[in-house]
Design a protein around this motif. Structure first.
Motif, PDB file in Angstrom:
ATOM      1  N   VAL A 294      -2.247   8.297  -2.874  1.00 26.71           N
ATOM      2  CA  VAL A 294      -3.071   7.324  -2.145  1.00 26.71           C
ATOM      3  C   VAL A 294      -4.468   7.268  -2.729  1.00 26.71           C
ATOM      4  O   VAL A 294      -5.029   6.179  -2.939  1.00 26.71           O
ATOM      5  CB  VAL A 294      -3.119   7.678  -0.651  1.00 26.71           C
ATOM      6  N   LEU A 295      -5.051   8.437  -3.017  1.00 28.16           N
ATOM      7  CA  LEU A 295      -6.403   8.466  -3.581  1.00 28.16           C
ATOM      8  C   LEU A 295      -6.464   7.728  -4.910  1.00 28.16           C
ATOM      9  O   LEU A 295      -7.403   6.954  -5.167  1.00 28.16           O
ATOM     10  CB  LEU A 295      -6.852   9.920  -3.772  1.00 28.16           C
ATOM     11  N   ASN A 296      -5.481   7.936  -5.757  1.00 34.24           N
ATOM     12  CA  ASN A 296      -5.478   7.290  -7.066  1.00 34.24           C
ATOM     13  C   ASN A 296      -5.252   5.787  -6.963  1.00 34.24           C
ATOM     14  O   ASN A 296      -5.885   5.001  -7.692  1.00 34.24           O
ATOM     15  CB  ASN A 296      -4.404   7.926  -7.948  1.00 34.24           C
ATOM     16  N   VAL A 297      -4.352   5.386  -6.086  1.00 30.55           N
ATOM     17  CA  VAL A 297      -4.094   3.951  -5.908  1.00 30.55           C
ATOM     18  C   VAL A 297      -5.338   3.245  -5.394  1.00 30.55           C
ATOM     19  O   VAL A 297      -5.748   2.199  -5.917  1.00 30.55           O
ATOM     20  CB  VAL A 297      -2.911   3.726  -4.941  1.00 30.55           C
ATOM     21  N   LEU A 298      -5.974   3.809  -4.372  1.00 27.47           N
ATOM     22  CA  LEU A 298      -7.153   3.160  -3.782  1.00 27.47           C
ATOM     23  C   LEU A 298      -8.348   3.197  -4.726  1.00 27.47           C
ATOM     24  O   LEU A 298      -9.174   2.269  -4.737  1.00 27.47           O
ATOM     25  CB  LEU A 298      -7.502   3.815  -2.451  1.00 27.47           C
ATOM     26  N   ASP A 299      -8.461   4.249  -5.519  1.00 29.13           N
ATOM     27  CA  ASP A 299      -9.533   4.296  -6.517  1.00 29.13           C
ATOM     28  C   ASP A 299      -9.381   3.153  -7.513  1.00 29.13           C
ATOM     29  O   ASP A 299     -10.358   2.474  -7.865  1.00 29.13           O
ATOM     30  CB  ASP A 299      -9.505   5.636  -7.249  1.00 29.13           C
ATOM     31  N   LEU A 300      -8.146   2.925  -7.956  1.00 28.59           N
ATOM     32  CA  LEU A 300      -7.887   1.846  -8.904  1.00 28.59           C
ATOM     33  C   LEU A 300      -8.122   0.479  -8.253  1.00 28.59           C
ATOM     34  O   LEU A 300      -8.811  -0.376  -8.821  1.00 28.59           O
ATOM     35  CB  LEU A 300      -6.449   1.943  -9.411  1.00 28.59           C
ATOM     36  N   VAL A 301      -7.579   0.289  -7.063  1.00 21.84           N
ATOM     37  CA  VAL A 301      -7.663  -1.022  -6.406  1.00 21.84           C
ATOM     38  C   VAL A 301      -9.086  -1.337  -5.970  1.00 21.84           C
ATOM     39  O   VAL A 301      -9.604  -2.440  -6.220  1.00 21.84           O
ATOM     40  CB  VAL A 301      -6.699  -1.078  -5.203  1.00 21.84           C
ATOM     41  N   LEU A 302      -9.753  -0.383  -5.313  1.00 21.15           N
ATOM     42  CA  LEU A 302     -11.079  -0.662  -4.751  1.00 21.15           C
ATOM     43  C   LEU A 302     -12.172  -0.682  -5.809  1.00 21.15           C
ATOM     44  O   LEU A 302     -13.019  -1.587  -5.814  1.00 21.15           O
ATOM     45  CB  LEU A 302     -11.409   0.368  -3.672  1.00 21.15           C
ATOM     46  N   PHE A 303     -12.171   0.303  -6.700  1.00 18.75           N
ATOM     47  CA  PHE A 303     -13.272   0.415  -7.651  1.00 18.75           C
ATOM     48  C   PHE A 303     -13.035  -0.347  -8.957  1.00 18.75           C
ATOM     49  O   PHE A 303     -13.975  -0.903  -9.529  1.00 18.75           O
ATOM     50  CB  PHE A 303     -13.557   1.890  -7.957  1.00 18.75           C
TER      51      PHE A 303
END
Length: 359
Positions: A294-303
C-alpha cells in the motif's frame, strides 16, 4: 482463555512497523521510537512462541502429530503470503506501464530484489534462509518464511527430546548465545540470519508461557495497573534508546510485557482487551503483510502521478491515506484471504481461535 490485551498489543506493534517504513518522511523523521520500531518484529516472534505453546504443546507427542500441526500452520500463514506476493507482482507490472507510458521512474522495474528465482523462493517460503543478499518481493514476508520453519524445528525438538525443556533450551540457547556473542549482541537480521532471530525469540515466548502457568493468577487491580503503566513507560523508553548490541535483550522485555498483560488484571490491560481494540490484533497479520504494498502504491500514485507536493501537509495526507488504505485492505484480506483454508469457524474452540490469530 483468550489473550485479548496482548492481541491488541500485536495490532499496535504492526502499526508501529508501518510507521517505521514511513520514517523517511519529514513529519516522522527524528522520532527515535519510530526509527527503531522494526524491533517489534521480535514482539511478534515472542508472542507466537507464547500462543503456539499454549495451543499446541500438549498436542505434539510424536512424529505423527507434527504433520497436522505443520499443515495447520501452513494453512494459516500461506494464503495471505501468496496473495500479497501476487499483489507485488501486479504492482511491478503496473510500475512497468507507468515507467514506459507515463513518467520515467527513478527505481528500476523488476530490480534484483524481484527476480524470477527469488519469486520461486517466495513461493516455497525459503526466501529468507540466507539464499539471497537482500529481502525480496514483499519485504515483510521474510519473517513469515523463518517463522514457519521455526515451528517445524520447535515441534521436532519437543518430540526428539521428549519435551525436556532443559535440554531443548540448553542446546538452542547455547547455539544462539554463540551467535549473539559472535555478532556483538545484535539479533537484528532478516534475509540472512532471521531464522536464528526468530528461534531465539520464539523459545523465550515458550518459556514465558510455561512460567506464566506456574505463577499465581491472583492479583489486585491497582498494583497491577501501576505495574502496567510502569512497564509501558519502560517499553517506550527502551525501544527509543536501545542499540544493536543490546537488541538481544529486547525479546526478554517483550516477554515481560506479554506475561503481565496476558493476565489482564490492571486498568490498561482491561481497556486493551475491549472488543473494538482487540480487533486490531486480528488484523495485525494483514497489517503487517499488506502495508508495504500500500505504501509503495500510494507513493507512486500520489507523489509521482498526481504530483502531490512533498510538503509537511502533503506527507501528512499521505500517511493518513496509507493507514486508512492499509486498514481497509486488511479488513478485506482478514475476512476473505487469511482464513480461506481454515475449517468453518462456527464451532471453533477457544484454543483454535487464539492460535488462528497468532503468526
Amino acid at each position: 482463555m483468550r489473550f485479548r490485551a496482548v492481541d491488541t498489543f500485536r495490532g499496535m506493534a504492526a502499526i508501529m512497523v508501518i510507521l517505521f517504513h514511513l520514517q523517511h518522511l519529514t513529519v516522522l523523521s527524528g522520532i527515535a521510537f519510530i526509527a527503531k520500531s522494526d524491533i517489534f518484529v521480535d514482539f511478534f516472534f515472542v508472542l507466537s512462541g507464547f500462543v503456539i505453546t499454549y495451543s499446541n504443546y500438549d498436542k505434539i507427542t510424536n512424529l505423527a502429530s507434527i504433520k497436522p500441526f505443520a499443515i495447520k500452520r501452513f494453512r494459516r500463514l500461506y494464503p495471505l503470503h501468496l496473495f500479497t506476493l501476487l499483489l507485488v507482482l501486479a504492482f511491478e507490472i503496473f510500475r512497468y506501464a507507468i515507467d514506459h507510458y507515463v513518467v520515467k521512474l527513478a527505481n528500476p522495474v523488476f530490480a534484483e530484489d524481484k527476480s524470477f528465482v527469488s519469486f520461486l523462493a517466495n513461493l516455497t517460503l525459503t526466501q529468507s534462509l540466507h539464499l539471497f543478499d537482500r529481502v525480496t518481493w514483499n519485504g515483510p514476508s521474510w519473517s513469515i518464511s523463518v517463522e514457519f520453519y521455526t515451528y517445524l524445528v520447535w515441534a521436532f525438538c519437543l518430540v526428539l527430546f521428549r519435551k525436556n525443556l532443559l535440554i531443548i533450551c540448553g542446546l538452542c540457547f547455547s547455539l544462539v548465545a554463540w551467535f549473539i556473542v559472535r555478532h556483538h549482541g545484535s539479533i537484528i537480521y532478516n534475509y540472512d540470519y532471521g531464522f536464528v532471530r526468530c528461534l531465539y525469540s520464539f523459545l523465550i515466548g515458550m518459556l514465558t508461557y510455561r512460567l506464566g502457568r506456574r505463577l499465581s493468577p491472583s492479583g489486585n487491580y491497582w498494583p497491577a495497573s501501576i505495574a502496567e503503566i510502569l512497564l509501558l513507560g519502560l517499553t517506550i523508553y527502551t525501544v527509543s534508546v536501545f542499540t544493536h548490541s543490546e537488541s538481544w535483550l529486547m525479546p526478554f522485555l517483550f516477554a515481560l510485557v506479554i506475561l503481565v498483560f496476558s493476565r489482564e488484571k490492571g486498568a490498561i490491560a482491561k481497556f486493551l482487551a475491549s472488543d473494538r481494540l482487540e480487533f486490531l490484533g486480528r488484523l495485525s497479520y494483514s497489517y503487517y503483510l499488506n502495508h508495504l504494498i500500500v505504501l509503495n502504491v500510494l507513493d507512486l500514485v500520489l507523489f509521482k502521478v498526481m504530483k502531490l507536493p512533498a510538503s509537511r501537509l502533503g506527507e501528512s495526507l499521505y500517511i493518513l491515506t496509507c493507514l486508512g488504505c492499509v486498514h481497509l485492505l486488511s479488513v478485506f484480506t482478514y475476512r476473505h484471504v487469511e482464513l480461506i483454508l481454515q475449517k468453518p469457524s462456527s464451532n471453533r474452540s477457544v484454543k483454535s481461535v487464539a492460535e488462528a490469530t497468532a503468526f
